[in-house]
Design a protein around this motif. Structure first.
Motif, PDB file in Angstrom:
ATOM      1  N   ARG A   6      41.668  41.813  41.147  1.00 19.94           N
ATOM      2  CA  ARG A   6      40.478  42.415  40.562  1.00 19.94           C
ATOM      3  C   ARG A   6      40.210  41.831  39.171  1.00 19.94           C
ATOM      4  N   GLU A  10      36.964  39.694  38.124  1.00 19.71           N
ATOM      5  CA  GLU A  10      36.139  40.052  36.971  1.00 19.71           C
ATOM      6  C   GLU A  10      35.972  38.862  36.026  1.00 19.71           C
ATOM      7  N   ILE A  82      32.842  45.095  42.904  1.00 20.90           N
ATOM      8  CA  ILE A  82      32.643  45.110  41.458  1.00 20.90           C
ATOM      9  C   ILE A  82      31.159  44.999  41.098  1.00 20.90           C
TER      10      ILE A  82
END
Length: 471
Positions: A6, A10, A82
């Motif tokens: 993650r 990002e 996301i």
């Protein structure tokens, strides 16, 4: 691992300009594919420093980030979570990316969209024709004879292989018709019919046209005083491309105007009938002539200036891959195969791929950085098997000099095999297995060309990297 992924995702999103810069995103086997609103917002340095990222490049209006097989699926799902952009197909992303293309790029992309879907059939045919060459060509295993001459029981086996291999080339307009009409928005089944119509057995075979013309035996239809040559277009590319565009646009126009109740009786019959007449009256003769002009131009250039032609094509092919323009030469290869029985361009393509792989392999031995070593090794193997994007965009272009060294090797090898009159009667896998698609009596010069494409890029890249003290 999920948290690490993650965080890395990002970082990828931030490096490409944030989620507001993403118009659409999809993925393939190894890469994330983005249609970005503004590619100038991409921070290449930040992106390349992310451990998960093995390279990135922009092509055909898409910005692609190389992640790796298997992992890319998880990364894409995390990216969707996301950003909240919603999952998209590759076609959705391609459509979103088209707004970033100029007219020339759109034309090149159109050709790519038409020919890439039929590549598996063409490459498979090339490999099978290579197997047939091994069985039938003289002087490979026996002096002056082929395997089928010495072992006659293999003759029919080779004959069946040849039939299977030749099918894709004999009915090439059918394959192109399916793909082209689909690309232009029409019914692909009508495209198949249109393509097969242009190679109908009642027509004079295009490969017999020269002899028939010389003998004055070309058959004609007489339509109320208008004589139309009953000529087939076997192995031709331009006639079916233009006819497919006409068919698709006519079908779309009729679909808008014909009531739903009679569409089945009107749209397809009228579109195919009218396009068929136009194809035989105008499109076929005009594009057949243009295609012959293109063939003659390449044959004349490489026949009279073989060294220069091979050198230049070997030098420019890899840069053409960066722009996507290399797809246009697939049509030229197929035109050459259909017109003169083989292409002298595609063997140079195979050597260019090998050269890019060799430069990447040299980086594996020259660097001490674990991530670069892993990427260099895996991408070099991929390039040796015909897929050069990971090597080019992940390694060679990143450091520039490996890319230049690969071009030098490809140009030198291309010049050598062109002087040696190396030709391929089919298109196969553009890497180390490429020799299967080369005529058997030219295997030796092609192997020498392969050696040049391996040794020169590897040597130049390795020693320059050591000179630069690459870590």
């Amino acid at each position: 691992m999920a948290d690490v992924n993650r965080q890395a995702v990002e970082e990828i999103i931030e490096a490409i300009g944030g989620k507001e810069n993403i118009a659409s995103a999809s993925h393939c086997v190894t890469r994330l594919r983005f249609a970005l609103n503004d590619e100038s917002k991409v921070d290449q340095e930040k992106l390349s420093n992310i451990d998960m990222v093995k390279g990135s490049f922009s092509t055909n209006g898409q910005f692609q980030v190389i992640i790796g097989q298997g992992l890319v699926d998880k990364v894409y799902k995390e990216l969707v979570n996301i950003t909240g952009i919603g999952e998209a197909s590759k076609d959705d992303t391609k459509s979103a990316a088209e707004k970033n293309l100029n007219p020339l790029q759109r034309a090149i992309k159109t050709l790519a969209d038409i020919f890439i879907p039929i590549l598996p059939a063409i490459v498979t045919a090339g490999l099978l024709m290579g197997l047939n060459n091994v069985l039938t060509a003289p002087d490979i295993f026996y002096t002056g004879q082929g395997i089928v001459d010495v072992h006659e029981q293999w003759a029919d086996f080779a004959g069946i292989i040849n039939l299977i291999a030749n099918t894709a080339f004999v009915f090439l307009p059918g394959l192109i018709g399916w793909s082209a009409v689909k690309r232009f928005g029409g019914n692909p089944l009508l495209g198949i019919v249109l393509g097969l119509m242009l190679v109908h057995p009642d027509l004079l075979n295009a490969w017999a046209y020269g002899a028939a013309l010389e003998a004055g035996e070309i058959p004609y239809w007489n339509l109320f005083g208008l004589e139309i040559a009953k000529l087939g277009y076997q192995g031709q590319v331009l006639p079916i491309l233009v006819a497919s565009y006409v068919l698709a646009k006519m079908e779309l126009a009729l679909n808008k105007r014909v009531p739903d109740t009679i569409k089945l009786l009107v749209v397809a019959p009228v579109a195919l009938l009218v396009t068929g007449f136009i194809a035989f009256v105008a499109i076929g003769p005009v594009t057949f002539t243009i295609g012959n002009w293109i063939t003659d131009l390449f044959v004349w250039t490489f026949g009279n200036f073989a060294a220069i032609g091979g050198l230049l094509y070997g030098a420019i092919y890899a840069p053409l891959v960066i722009t996507g323009m290399h797809h246009t030469f697939l049509a030229v290869d197929l035109q050459l195969i259909g017109s003169i029985g083989g292409t002298f361009l595609w063997p140079i393509v195979a050597l260019s791929n090998i050269a890019q792989g060799s430069a990447a392999l040299a980086m594996y031995f020259a660097t001490k950085e674990d991530k670069l070593k892993g990427l260099s090794l895996s991408s070099s193997i991929s390039a040796y098997l015909g897929i050069t994007e990971p090597a080019m965009f992940g390694v060679n272009l990143r450091f520039r000099y490996p890319f230049i060294c690969a071009i030098i090797g490809a140009a030198t090898a291309g010049m050598f095999i062109t002087i040696s009159n190396v030709i391929a009667p089919s298109i196969g896998v553009g890497g180390l297995p490429a020799f299967f698609s080369i005529v058997a009596d030219k295997w030796v010069p092609f192997f020498i060309g392969m050696g040049i494409a391996i040794i020169i890029p590897f040597t130049l890249t390795y020693f320059y990297a050591k000179y630069k003290k690459l870590q």
